[in-house]
Write an enzyme that holds these catalytic residues in place. Structure first.
Site, PDB file in Angstrom:
ATOM      1  N   SER A 139       0.205  -1.135  -0.431  1.00 20.16           N
ATOM      2  CA  SER A 139      -0.112  -0.020  -0.044  1.00 20.16           C
ATOM      3  C   SER A 139       0.540   1.618   0.023  1.00 20.16           C
ATOM      4  CB  SER A 139      -0.745   0.233   0.863  1.00 20.16           C
ATOM      5  OG  SER A 139      -2.126   0.976   1.021  1.00 20.16           O
TER       6      SER A 139
ATOM      7  N   HIS B 298      -4.482  -1.774  -3.865  1.00 21.63           N
ATOM      8  CA  HIS B 298      -5.974  -2.154  -3.595  1.00 21.63           C
ATOM      9  C   HIS B 298      -7.073  -2.101  -4.984  1.00 21.63           C
ATOM     10  CE1 HIS B 298      -4.044  -3.293   0.284  1.00 21.63           C
ATOM     11  NE2 HIS B 298      -3.967  -1.341  -0.010  1.00 21.63           N
TER      12      HIS B 298
END
Length: 243
Positions: free
Chosen positions: A133, A169
């Site tokens: 991330s 994501h």
């Protein structure tokens, strides 16, 4: 041992487990990152700047490796670095793993500590850089971030070791991740680049993508680019499933 080339493993961790799946002590993506070091007993430094050096995150990362034979340390920057010589400590590692969290805060704090230059030096010296991330976006030119809000603002001033935009994501249902990354690439705010579904990672050698891997059935990575008119196309990369 031969010197390692510069390597980065940039991933999107699983934000939600598939139905019926049991949590693992160490994720397959993290284990894959360790394997890229090429050593049996790796020296691993966890860098949780993006979560404000959360003690719980530091403890959980250490516990994940307590039976592994690897040597795990962490770099804390709040309220001051926990190593007298941060540069020497990072250059002595086989893998530096950066947590998810706020990529905007991460970049600001790293630059205040001149860690951006140290990370580049470590990368060029063959220390594998990795993370999920925020710990993925930071190595690229930038991406979309929820550091400010769930509207997913663009961050365009990341470290740019890799000359690409990065979407993380990409398949997450709770936020318009795919739509925002396409928007920013299409408008020219971000260069063409690569995106990862949850549970998927990108392995770069130098600045070239050599492989996409996944820990989740059906998850993939993508090359995203725009033509001269700003029309965006997305090409699946066929990520190799880890086992």
């Amino acid at each position: 041992m031969m010197a390692r080339p510069p390597q980065i493993f940039a991933a999107s961790g699983l934000l939600r487990l598939p139905p019926g799946a049991a949590p693992r002590k160490r994720s397959l993506l993290l284990e894959h990152a360790v394997s890229l070091t090429g050593v049996r007993r790796a020296r691993i430094c966890y860098v949780p700047t993006a979560v404000g050096d959360d003690p719980a995150a530091i403890a959980a990362f250490g516990q994940a490796f307590d039976d592994s034979g690897h040597t795990v340390t962490h770099l804390r920057l709040f309220p001051q670095p926990n190593h007298a010589d941060v540069r020497a400590h990072l250059l002595a590692q086989d893998l530096i793993w950066v947590s998810g969290g706020s990529v905007v805060n991460l970049l600001a704090v790293w630059r205040a500590h001149r860690l951006d230059a140290v990370m580049r030096e470590a990368w060029e010296a063959g220390v594998v850089l990795g993370g999920g991330s925020a710990g993925s976006i930071c190595w690229h030119v930038g991406g979309s971030t929820d550091s400010f809000s769930d509207d997913l603002d663009p961050v365009t001033d990341a470290l740019a070791f890799l000359p690409y935009g990065n979407g993380v994501h990409h398949d997450f249902p709770g936020q318009p991740r795919r739509a925002r990354f396409h928007e920013y690439v299409g408008s020219g705010l971000l260069p063409a680049g690569y995106a990862t579904d949850d549970g998927t990672g990108l392995h770069y050698v130098g600045t070239e993508l050599v492989e996409a891997v996944s820990s989740a059935e059906g998850a993939d990575a993508y090359h995203v680019e725009a033509d001269a008119a700003g029309v965006v196309s997305e090409r699946p990369l066929g990520a190799r499933l880890l086992s």
